[in-house]
Design an enzyme around this catalytic site. Structure first.
Site, short mmCIF file in Angstrom:
data_model
loop_
_atom_site.label_atom_id
_atom_site.label_comp_id
_atom_site.label_asym_id
_atom_site.label_seq_id
_atom_site.Cartn_x
_atom_site.Cartn_y
_atom_site.Cartn_z
N LYS A 64 0.95 -1.42 -0.04
CA LYS A 64 -0.07 0.07 0.06
C LYS A 64 0.91 1.36 -0.11
O LYS A 64 0.72 2.30 -0.53
CB LYS A 64 -0.81 -0.05 1.20
CG LYS A 64 -1.86 -1.14 0.98
CD LYS A 64 -3.01 -1.13 2.14
CE LYS A 64 -4.00 -2.18 2.16
NZ LYS A 64 -5.15 -1.89 3.13
N ASP A 76 -6.25 13.72 -3.03
CA ASP A 76 -5.75 14.51 -1.70
C ASP A 76 -5.62 13.55 -0.62
O ASP A 76 -4.85 13.43 0.12
CB ASP A 76 -6.96 15.57 -1.52
CG ASP A 76 -6.75 16.63 -2.49
OD1 ASP A 76 -5.69 16.69 -3.34
OD2 ASP A 76 -7.57 17.57 -2.34
N ASN A 85 -4.91 1.96 -1.73
CA ASN A 85 -5.59 0.75 -1.85
C ASN A 85 -6.26 0.46 -3.16
O ASN A 85 -6.71 -0.44 -3.47
CB ASN A 85 -6.33 0.20 -0.52
CG ASN A 85 -7.71 0.81 -0.55
OD1 ASN A 85 -7.98 2.05 -0.92
ND2 ASN A 85 -8.59 -0.04 -0.28
N GLY A 122 -1.11 -1.40 15.08
CA GLY A 122 -0.47 -1.34 13.68
C GLY A 122 0.04 -0.02 13.42
O GLY A 122 -0.24 1.12 13.90
N TYR A 210 -9.62 -10.77 8.74
CA TYR A 210 -10.50 -11.55 8.79
C TYR A 210 -10.05 -12.73 8.28
O TYR A 210 -8.97 -12.95 7.69
CB TYR A 210 -11.72 -10.98 7.69
CG TYR A 210 -11.16 -10.97 6.16
CD1 TYR A 210 -11.36 -12.13 5.50
CD2 TYR A 210 -10.47 -9.97 5.63
CE1 TYR A 210 -10.89 -12.26 4.10
CE2 TYR A 210 -9.97 -10.06 4.24
CZ TYR A 210 -10.18 -11.14 3.48
OH TYR A 210 -9.66 -11.24 2.24
#
Length: 269
Positions: A64, A76, A85, A122, A210
């Site tokens: 990413k 922006d 992403n 994270g 997930y």
């Protein structure tokens, strides 16, 4: 026919093709979505390949932040957090967006979140999107928990620049009493207990991770404690619908709840 894809590595499993292909079929759009396993050393080659081969693509771990540096332009929001992403191919010009933050923002607002203190686990590309989402929902203060303190400090710099009071907390440190906990890592089942959820007084837990056929251990533990949860499938669906709008323009999209019900129905726990 439009061809879209998802790049990541190792990309062991993903529900993204099921989500996007369901939407395409539901709307009778001539398009297909495929997973593409791309290692970091092949990323630049893929970027050039995509100009002629794809109408757009999604980006997942670990690309990413890297993709944001390699494509032609960022909108922006993506430019603010330097994390992408979703990429739109506009006549071979690759434009980067971030729909992860859209998904997080939507899900928090739907649960009545009003800017209370947050604990963020994270400090990677997904965490950058969370920081942007929190800033847009009026969050006042966050603590960042990450294995690499250096990356956590860097993320706090971004958060502070967006007007958030951000501090770094070490594993096992003082997590405070966060109203919401957001996991933006592929947290393993052996690690979730480090949070001591039962002692934090948390009201809402959002897990961006997930599993295809079951809930994560973090979500299971939160449910046991009566904590309201937002699972990774919901975040995945919401960011996917936002990406489809960027690729296809305005359309009468199915609701997030409809797509979530479909995905969980074909991937029973």
């Amino acid at each position: 026919m439009h061809v879209f894809g998802l790049i990541g590595y190792p990309l062991n499993y993903t529900l993204s093709p099921q989500i996007h292909n369901y939407v395409f079929k539901r709307l009778r759009i001539d398009a297909a979505y495929v997973p593409l396993r791309v290692a970091s050393k092949r990323l630049l080659h893929f970027i050039e390949f995509s100009r002629d081969a794809l109408s757009g693509f999604n980006v997942t771990i670990p690309h990413k932040v890297a993709v944001a540096k390699l494509i032609d332009e960022l909108n922006d929001d993506a430019d603010t957090i330097k994390s992408v992403n979703t990429v739109v191919n506009s006549n071979q010009k690759l434009i980067g967006y971030n729909t992860d933050y859209v998904a997080v923002e939507e899900s928090l607002i739907e649960r009545g979140y009003k800017g209370e203190e947050a604990l963020l686990i994270g400090a990677g590309g997904a965490a950058r999107a969370v920081v942007l989402a929190l800033s847009k929902t009026g969050c006042r203060a966050i603590k960042v928990l990450n294995r690499s303190r250096e990356r956590a400090v860097e993320l706090c710099g971004l958060a502070n620049g967006l007007g958030l009071d951000c501090s770094v907390v070490d594993i096992g440190g003082n997590y405070g009493k966060p109203h919401v906990i957001i996991n933006a890592t592929p947290l393993s089942s052996e690690e979730y207990w480090l949070l001591n959820l039962g002692e934090l007084g948390t009201m809402l837990l959002l897990d961006m991770a997930y599993k295809p056929n079951t809930e994560t251990d973090l979500i299971k533990r939160a449910r046991e404690l009566g904590i309201q949860v937002i699972d990774g499938v919901e975040i995945l669906v919401r960011q996917a619908l936002a990406a489809d709008k960027l690729w296809l323009g305005d359309f009468n999209e199915p609701s997030a709840s409809e797509v979530i019900k479909y995905i969980k129905g074909i991937n029973p726990s």
